[in-house]
Design an enzyme around this catalytic site. Structure first.
Site, mmCIF file in Angstrom:
data_model
loop_
_atom_site.group_PDB
_atom_site.id
_atom_site.type_symbol
_atom_site.label_atom_id
_atom_site.label_comp_id
_atom_site.label_asym_id
_atom_site.label_seq_id
_atom_site.Cartn_x
_atom_site.Cartn_y
_atom_site.Cartn_z
ATOM 1 N N LYS A 160 0.664 -1.314 -0.126
ATOM 2 C CA LYS A 160 -0.068 0.062 -0.074
ATOM 3 C C LYS A 160 0.783 1.252 0.053
ATOM 4 O O LYS A 160 0.418 2.448 -0.468
ATOM 5 C CB LYS A 160 -1.061 0.024 1.147
ATOM 6 C CG LYS A 160 -2.061 -1.330 1.141
ATOM 7 C CD LYS A 160 -2.782 -1.567 -0.149
ATOM 8 C CE LYS A 160 -3.145 -2.810 -0.025
ATOM 9 N NZ LYS A 160 -3.709 -3.344 -1.508
ATOM 10 N N GLU A 181 -2.020 7.406 8.116
ATOM 11 C CA GLU A 181 -2.992 8.206 7.242
ATOM 12 C C GLU A 181 -3.940 8.989 8.301
ATOM 13 O O GLU A 181 -4.191 8.664 9.267
ATOM 14 C CB GLU A 181 -4.048 7.465 6.449
ATOM 15 C CG GLU A 181 -3.409 6.828 5.252
ATOM 16 C CD GLU A 181 -4.493 6.038 4.198
ATOM 17 O OE1 GLU A 181 -4.021 5.522 3.332
ATOM 18 O OE2 GLU A 181 -5.405 5.991 4.793
ATOM 19 N N HIS A 237 -16.284 -4.681 7.083
ATOM 20 C CA HIS A 237 -15.581 -4.331 6.016
ATOM 21 C C HIS A 237 -15.926 -5.564 5.145
ATOM 22 O O HIS A 237 -15.236 -5.959 4.019
ATOM 23 C CB HIS A 237 -13.848 -4.839 6.276
ATOM 24 C CG HIS A 237 -13.492 -3.511 7.358
ATOM 25 N ND1 HIS A 237 -13.620 -2.129 6.810
ATOM 26 C CD2 HIS A 237 -12.923 -3.718 8.481
ATOM 27 C CE1 HIS A 237 -13.327 -1.509 7.955
ATOM 28 N NE2 HIS A 237 -12.816 -2.379 8.759
ATOM 29 N N ARG A 273 -7.807 -7.256 -9.792
ATOM 30 C CA ARG A 273 -8.465 -8.425 -9.961
ATOM 31 C C ARG A 273 -9.818 -8.043 -10.432
ATOM 32 O O ARG A 273 -10.359 -6.805 -10.195
ATOM 33 C CB ARG A 273 -8.757 -9.421 -8.786
ATOM 34 C CG ARG A 273 -9.537 -8.539 -7.602
ATOM 35 C CD ARG A 273 -9.942 -9.461 -6.591
ATOM 36 N NE ARG A 273 -10.848 -8.704 -5.641
ATOM 37 C CZ ARG A 273 -10.353 -7.829 -4.671
ATOM 38 N NH1 ARG A 273 -9.278 -7.476 -4.306
ATOM 39 N NH2 ARG A 273 -11.488 -7.242 -3.921
HETATM 40 C C1 MV4 Z 1 -9.959 4.587 6.083
HETATM 41 C C2 MV4 Z 1 -11.055 5.225 6.592
HETATM 42 C C3 MV4 Z 1 -10.900 6.527 7.052
HETATM 43 N N1 MV4 Z 1 -9.781 7.106 6.994
HETATM 44 N N2 MV4 Z 1 -8.614 5.416 5.833
HETATM 45 C C4 MV4 Z 1 -11.554 0.203 5.456
HETATM 46 C C5 MV4 Z 1 -11.260 -0.637 4.637
HETATM 47 C C6 MV4 Z 1 -9.979 -0.485 4.130
HETATM 48 N N3 MV4 Z 1 -9.988 -0.784 2.565
HETATM 49 C C7 MV4 Z 1 -9.886 1.007 4.250
HETATM 50 N N4 MV4 Z 1 -10.942 1.308 5.167
HETATM 51 C C8 MV4 Z 1 -10.987 2.624 5.737
HETATM 52 N N5 MV4 Z 1 -9.925 3.519 5.658
HETATM 53 C C9 MV4 Z 1 -8.796 6.571 6.541
HETATM 54 N N6 MV4 Z 1 -7.646 7.418 6.124
HETATM 55 C C10 MV4 Z 1 -12.039 4.348 6.824
HETATM 56 C C11 MV4 Z 1 -12.124 3.197 6.444
HETATM 57 C C12 MV4 Z 1 -13.417 2.520 6.732
HETATM 58 C C13 MV4 Z 1 -14.204 1.820 5.418
HETATM 59 C C14 MV4 Z 1 -13.704 2.346 4.248
HETATM 60 C C15 MV4 Z 1 -14.567 1.862 3.208
HETATM 61 C C16 MV4 Z 1 -15.831 0.919 3.598
HETATM 62 C C17 MV4 Z 1 -16.041 0.748 4.507
HETATM 63 C C18 MV4 Z 1 -15.248 1.369 5.895
HETATM 64 C C19 MV4 Z 1 -15.672 0.918 7.230
HETATM 65 C C20 MV4 Z 1 -14.999 1.502 8.057
HETATM 66 C C21 MV4 Z 1 -13.815 2.254 7.747
#
Ligand code: MV4
Length: 513
Positions: free
Chosen positions: A121, A204, A239, A296
Site C-alpha cells: 500500500k 493516514e 469490511h 482483480r
Molecule cells: C480509512 C477510513 C478513514 N480514513 N482510511 C476500511 C477498509 C480499508 N480498505 C480502508 N478502510 C478505511 N480506511 C482513512 N484514512 C475508513 C475506512 C473504513 C471503511 C472504508 C470503506 C468502506 C467501509 C469502511 C468502514 C470503516 C472504515
C-alpha cells in the site's frame, strides 16, 4: 474486437459463483473450460458447468485452490493456455502470476509487477502521488514506531495506522488520542505479522464518515486505459460489502469526471492490463482520495456491467490474449441503475453466524431486470471451508427507484430452505429511509440497521403477514355476517376463503406458514 476465440482452453482457478461466471464468459467466446475442485466440491456447480474438471486436493484451500504447483500441473495436463484466477484465492498473488509466465501459461490479469506494487500500500501511494492521483493525506514510507508517533503529532489526530501489506480493513487501527498511539501501532503490527508475515505500517489522516466509491478500470497492453464509471460500496458490515450499486448516489458530474480521470491516470501509471478497480474515499465536502487498487475482477463487477453493457470478464480475457480494449472512453455511457445484494449463508438474527448445510429448496427470482449469479443449486451443500456467499442478486432499472423496487420484489420471490441466509438483512436495508434517500456513508449499517452495538437483526416481525391476518379476520367477520343474514353457515369448500388465499400466497413465497 474480433470473432476468433482468444484462447482454445482456459483453466478457472476458483470455485463458486465467480468460477461459473468465468465459465459462462469463456463459453460465449468459444473457449473450452477446465474446472478444478477440492474433495468437498465434487458436486459443486462450477464443476458441472465446465467442459473438464480435475480434483486439486482436500477441502482446506491451502492444499487445493491455493496449491500453486498443483494448479500449474493441472493446467499443463489439460492443455490449458491460460488461467483465470477469479477473485480471492490466487488472484492477487504476484508469485503465482510470475510462475504462470515462467511456465508459458497466460495469467488472465495484470503483470506480476503491477500486482506486487499495488499489494504494497505504501508503494501504491507513492505511484499514485507521482501520477497526480489524490491520496489520503499521510506518509508514503514505511515507518518506525518513533516516526509514526512523530508524524501523527504533526498531522494531528485522529489517524489510521495501517499495515503496508494490508487492505480491506485488516491490520488497521483508528487512533483518537496520543496516549493510545503506541499500543495501537503495536497491535496493528502484530495483526499484520500474523496475517501477512510483514509488520510494516504507515499512517493516514482519518477521513470521517467517508463514502466508499470505486472506479472500474480496464487497460490493455497497447497503452489504452478506460474507466467504466463508479460503484457505491458504502453499505458494509465489518469490511464485508453487503449491497453495492452503480452509479453512486450524489455524484455531481464534475466529481464523476475527476474520479474517472484519476482512475485512468492510475491505470496508465502502472501499465494496467485487464480488469481492475481504484478504491476511493469521498468525504463530506466531496473531496476524494485514493485508498487502494484491486488488481482483480471484483465481486461487484455485475452492477457495472448492467449500467454500461460491457462484459467485463470477456473483455479481461480478450485483453489477456493481446487484444485491444476496442472501446474509447466516449463509447461508454451510463444507462440506468443497478443494485447488488450479496446473499450469504449466515443467520442475521443470530449474530450473522455461518449457516452451513444442504440447500433443500432453492428457487431464485427472475423476471424483468433481474440477474442472479449463483454458485449453488437445489441439493447443493454449503460447507464451512470457503466464503459463505452463495449468490449475488443483481437488479437493473431505468432509475434507482425502479432498481430498488425490482430488488424488493426479487428478494420476496427468493426461496432458500435448509440454511439461513442474509436475505432478511437485505430486506431491512431496502426499506430503510436513509438508504432509500441515497444519503448514507460507510457508517450506515452501524447507525441504521444494527444501532447501539447490536450484533443481530431483530427477529422478523413480518408486517405483511400480520396485515394479511388482520385482513383475513375482517373478511371472515364480514362473511359470517352475510351468512347469518342469509340464514346459512359459512362455506367450507370451493370458494376462496381469505384464510385459504393468504395461505396460498404464503406458500408461493415459500414460507412455512
Ligand atoms: C480509512 C477510513 C478513514 N480514513 N482510511 C476500511 C477498509 C480499508 N480498505 C480502508 N478502510 C478505511 N480506511 C482513512 N484514512 C475508513 C475506512 C473504513 C471503511 C472504508 C470503506 C468502506 C467501509 C469502511 C468502514 C470503516 C472504515
Amino acid at each position: 474486437m474480433s470473432g476468433a476465440p482468444p484462447f482454445r482452453k482456459v483453466l478457472i482457478a476458483n470455485r463458486g459463483e465467480i468460477a461459473v461466471r468465468v465459465i459462462r464468459a469463456c463459453r460465449e467466446l468459444g473457449i473450452s473450460t477446465v474446472a478444478i475442485y477440492s474433495e468437498v466440491d465434487r458436486n459443486a456447480l462450477h464443476v458441472r458447468y465446465a467442459d473438464e474438471a480435475y480434483l486439486c486436493g482436500p477441502a482446506v484451500a491451502a492444499q487445493s485452490y491455493l496449491d500453486v504447483d498443483r494448479v500449474i500441473a493441472i493446467a499443463k495436463e489439460s492443455g490449458a493456455e491460460a488461467i483465470h484466477p477469479g477473485y480471492g484465492f490466487l488472484s492477487e498473488n504476484a508469485g503465482f502470476a510470475r510462475r504462470c509466465r515462467e511456465e508459458g501459461i497466460t495469467f488472465i490479469g495484470p503483470a506480476p509487477g503491477t500486482i506486487e506494487a499495488m499489494g504494497d500500500k505504501v508503494i501504491a501511494r507513492q505511484k499514485m502521488q507521482a501520477a497526480g492521483v489524490p491520496i489520503v493525506p499521510g506518509t508514503t514510507e514505511k515507518l518506525s514506531d518513533a516516526e509514526a508517533i512523530e508524524f501523527a503529532g504533526k498531522i494531528g489526530l485522529p489517524v489510521m495506522v495501517k499495515a503496508t501489506a494490508g487492505g480491506g480493513g485488516k491490520g488497521m487501527r483508528l487512533v483518537h488520542e496520543m496516549k493510545d498511539l503506541a499500543g495501537s501501532i503495536k497491535r496493528a503490527r502484530s495483526e499484520a505479522r500474523a496475517s501477512f508475515g510483514d509488520d510494516s505500517i504507515y499512517v493516514e489522516k482519518f477521513v470521517e464518515e467517508p463514502r466508499h466509491i470505486e472506479i472500474q478500470i480496464m487497460g490493455d497492453r497497447h497503452g489504452h486505459a478506460i474507466h467504466l464509471f463508479e460503484r457505491e460500496c458504502s453499505i458494509q458490515r465489518r469490511h464485508q460489502k453487503v449491497i453495492e450499486e452503480a452509479p453512486a448516489n450524489r455524484m455531481p458530474p464534475e466529481l464523476r469526471e475527476a474520479m474517472g480521470k484519476a482512475a485512468v491516470a492510475a491505470a496508465l501509471a502502472v501499465s494496467y492490463e485487464g480488469a481492475g478497480t481504484c478504491e476511493f474515499l469521498v468525504d463530506r465536502n466531496f473531496d476524494f482520495y485514493f485508498l487502494e487498487m484491486n488488481t482483480r475482477v471484483q465481486v461487484e463487477h455485475p452492477v457495472t456491467e448492467m449500467i454500461t453493457n460491457v462484459d467485463i470478464v470477456k473483455m479481461g480475457i480478450r485483453i489477456a490474449a493481446g487484444e485491444e480494449i476496442g472501446l474509447s472512453q466516449d463509447d461508454v455511457r451510463i444507462n440506468g441503475w443497478a443494485l447488488e445484494c450479496r446473499i450469504y449463508a449466515e443467520d442475521p438474527e443470530a449474530g450473522f453466524r455461518p449457516s452451513p448445510g444442504p440447500i433443500i429448496a432453492y428457487r431464485p427470482p427472475g423476471g424483468p431486470g433481474v440477474r442472479n449469479d449463483s454458485g449453488v443449486y437445489p441439493g447443493a451443500e454449503v460447507t464451512v471451508y470457503y466464503d459463505p456467499m452463495i449468490s449475488k442478486l443483481i437488479t437493473w432499472g431505468r432509475d434507482r427507484d425502479e432498481a430498488i423496487a425490482r430488488m424488493r420484489r426479487a428478494l420476496q420471490e427468493f426461496v432458500v430452505k435448509g440454511i439461513k441466509t442474509s436475505i432478511p438483512f437485505h430486506r431491512a436495508v431496502l426499506r430503510n429511509e436513509r438508504f432509500l434517500s441515497g444519503h448514507f456513508d460507510t457508517s450506515f449499517i452501524d447507525t441504521e440497521i444494527l444501532p447501539s452495538g447490536a450484533t443481530s437483526l431483530p427477529p422478523a416481525e413480518d408486517d405483511r403477514r400480520v396485515a394479511v391476518m388482520l385482513a383475513g379476520i375482517a373478511a371472515l367477520r364480514r362473511d359470517r355476517e352475510l351468512a347469518a343474514r342469509a340464514g346459512s353457515a359459512p362455506g367450507q369448500g370451493g370458494a376462496a376463503s381469505p384464510w385459504r388465499l393468504a395461505g396460498r400466497r404464503a406458500q408461493m413465497r415459500g414460507r412455512d406458514s
